[in-house]
Design a protein around this motif. Structure first.
Motif, mmCIF file in Angstrom:
data_model
loop_
_atom_site.group_PDB
_atom_site.id
_atom_site.type_symbol
_atom_site.label_atom_id
_atom_site.label_comp_id
_atom_site.label_asym_id
_atom_site.label_seq_id
_atom_site.Cartn_x
_atom_site.Cartn_y
_atom_site.Cartn_z
ATOM 1 N N SER A 123 0.836 -1.187 0.000
ATOM 2 C CA SER A 123 0.000 0.000 0.000
ATOM 3 C C SER A 123 0.877 1.245 0.000
ATOM 4 N N CYS A 124 0.360 2.299 -0.604
ATOM 5 C CA CYS A 124 1.057 3.583 -0.592
ATOM 6 C C CYS A 124 0.031 4.664 -0.313
ATOM 7 N N ALA A 125 0.144 5.278 0.840
ATOM 8 C CA ALA A 125 -0.758 6.363 1.215
ATOM 9 C C ALA A 125 -0.112 7.695 0.850
ATOM 10 N N ALA A 126 -0.872 8.529 0.170
ATOM 11 C CA ALA A 126 -0.360 9.828 -0.265
ATOM 12 C C ALA A 126 -1.054 10.936 0.494
ATOM 13 N N SER A 127 -0.300 11.965 0.815
ATOM 14 C CA SER A 127 -0.886 13.131 1.489
ATOM 15 C C SER A 127 -0.304 14.399 0.885
ATOM 16 N N ASP A 139 12.151 -10.881 -7.344
ATOM 17 C CA ASP A 139 11.295 -9.757 -6.979
ATOM 18 C C ASP A 139 11.785 -9.066 -5.712
ATOM 19 N N THR A 140 12.785 -9.634 -5.075
ATOM 20 C CA THR A 140 13.332 -9.032 -3.857
ATOM 21 C C THR A 140 13.880 -7.645 -4.150
ATOM 22 N N ALA A 141 13.384 -6.656 -3.419
ATOM 23 C CA ALA A 141 13.760 -5.260 -3.645
ATOM 24 C C ALA A 141 13.052 -4.385 -2.625
ATOM 25 N N VAL A 142 13.450 -3.124 -2.596
ATOM 26 C CA VAL A 142 12.671 -2.112 -1.895
ATOM 27 C C VAL A 142 11.692 -1.515 -2.895
ATOM 28 N N TYR A 143 10.439 -1.470 -2.525
ATOM 29 C CA TYR A 143 9.383 -0.995 -3.414
ATOM 30 C C TYR A 143 8.938 0.404 -2.994
ATOM 31 N N TYR A 144 8.770 1.251 -4.002
ATOM 32 C CA TYR A 144 8.379 2.640 -3.798
ATOM 33 C C TYR A 144 7.192 2.995 -4.688
ATOM 34 N N CYS A 145 6.411 3.976 -4.261
ATOM 35 C CA CYS A 145 5.402 4.550 -5.149
ATOM 36 C C CYS A 145 5.802 5.983 -5.487
ATOM 37 N N ASN A 146 5.311 6.445 -6.617
ATOM 38 C CA ASN A 146 5.584 7.811 -7.070
ATOM 39 C C ASN A 146 4.730 8.047 -8.304
ATOM 40 N N SER A 147 4.862 9.196 -8.900
ATOM 41 C CA SER A 147 4.227 9.423 -10.195
ATOM 42 C C SER A 147 4.988 8.614 -11.250
ATOM 43 N N PRO A 148 4.416 8.408 -12.419
ATOM 44 C CA PRO A 148 5.143 7.704 -13.475
ATOM 45 C C PRO A 148 6.399 8.449 -13.926
ATOM 46 N N ARG A 190 -6.007 1.503 -7.407
ATOM 47 C CA ARG A 190 -6.034 2.743 -6.653
ATOM 48 C C ARG A 190 -7.394 2.936 -6.006
ATOM 49 N N ASP A 191 -7.396 3.680 -4.903
ATOM 50 C CA ASP A 191 -8.623 4.040 -4.214
ATOM 51 C C ASP A 191 -8.556 5.545 -3.980
ATOM 52 N N ASN A 192 -9.309 6.290 -4.765
ATOM 53 C CA ASN A 192 -9.247 7.751 -4.676
ATOM 54 C C ASN A 192 -9.858 8.283 -3.385
ATOM 55 N N VAL A 193 -10.732 7.520 -2.761
ATOM 56 C CA VAL A 193 -11.319 7.944 -1.484
ATOM 57 C C VAL A 193 -10.284 7.777 -0.361
ATOM 58 N N LYS A 194 -9.617 6.661 -0.373
ATOM 59 C CA LYS A 194 -8.600 6.405 0.655
ATOM 60 C C LYS A 194 -7.244 6.993 0.288
ATOM 61 N N VAL A 195 -7.165 7.642 -0.854
ATOM 62 C CA VAL A 195 -5.926 8.231 -1.382
ATOM 63 C C VAL A 195 -4.759 7.260 -1.242
ATOM 64 N N THR A 196 -4.990 6.050 -1.713
ATOM 65 C CA THR A 196 -4.011 4.982 -1.592
ATOM 66 C C THR A 196 -3.887 4.239 -2.911
ATOM 67 N N VAL A 197 -2.669 3.867 -3.255
ATOM 68 C CA VAL A 197 -2.425 3.011 -4.417
ATOM 69 C C VAL A 197 -1.872 1.686 -3.898
ATOM 70 N N TYR A 198 -2.275 0.607 -4.533
ATOM 71 C CA TYR A 198 -1.935 -0.734 -4.070
ATOM 72 C C TYR A 198 -1.138 -1.491 -5.140
ATOM 73 N N LEU A 199 -0.383 -2.481 -4.673
ATOM 74 C CA LEU A 199 0.267 -3.404 -5.593
ATOM 75 C C LEU A 199 0.076 -4.812 -5.031
ATOM 76 N N GLN A 200 -0.787 -5.580 -5.674
ATOM 77 C CA GLN A 200 -0.985 -6.974 -5.310
ATOM 78 C C GLN A 200 0.053 -7.794 -6.059
ATOM 79 N N MET A 201 0.857 -8.524 -5.326
ATOM 80 C CA MET A 201 1.942 -9.305 -5.910
ATOM 81 C C MET A 201 1.701 -10.778 -5.625
ATOM 82 N N ASN A 202 1.531 -11.547 -6.674
ATOM 83 C CA ASN A 202 1.309 -12.984 -6.571
ATOM 84 C C ASN A 202 2.447 -13.735 -7.241
ATOM 85 N N SER A 203 2.541 -15.016 -6.946
ATOM 86 C CA SER A 203 3.566 -15.875 -7.552
ATOM 87 C C SER A 203 4.944 -15.236 -7.461
ATOM 88 N N LEU A 204 5.266 -14.770 -6.278
ATOM 89 C CA LEU A 204 6.523 -14.048 -6.087
ATOM 90 C C LEU A 204 7.729 -14.942 -6.324
#
Length: 114
Positions: free
Chosen positions: A21-25, A89-98, A71-85
């Motif tokens: 999850s990534c919460a933006a403010s 895939d080991t890394a530090v994950y970040y959110c940002n604009s494209p 994304r959930d515009n009400v909760k101002v949160t973007v999600y990344l569901q990761m399956n079959s890891l």
């Protein structure tokens, strides 16, 4: 100043799943496209997934079919569901604009290992 707070990482076995999850403010969240990036040790940060204002998505070939961005515009949160890891895939994950032009958060560590 925009604040981004990533969470949800952890240690998971190969084949497992995690949801990040990534919460933006301090930003009008709904007006932006959003992206997830990752940076593995000794490697450059790479773009993993993008979701536009309208909900269209794009993925890096390495995660296509396994990861889902949302994304959930009400909760101002973007999600990344990761399956079959996979260990790669080991890394530090970040959110940002494209464009990666917002301030970077601390990221969340994902470790895939048996």
């Amino acid at each position: 100043q925009v604040q981004l707070a990533e969470s949800g990482g952890g240690l998971v076995q190969p084949g497992g799943s995690l949801r990040l999850s990534c919460a933006a403010s301090r930003i009008v969240f709904r007006l932006y496209s959003w992206a997830w990036y990752r940076q593995a040790p000794g490697k450059q940060r790479e773009l993993v997934a993008v979701i536009t204002r309208g909900g269209s998505t794009n993925y890096a070939d390495s995660v296509k079919g396994r990861f889902t961005i949302s994304r959930d515009n009400v909760k101002v949160t973007v999600y990344l569901q990761m399956n079959s890891l996979k260990p790669e895939d080991t890394a530090v994950y970040y959110c940002n604009s494209p464009q990666g032009d917002l301030g970077w958060g601390q990221g969340t560590q994902v470790t895939v290992s048996s």
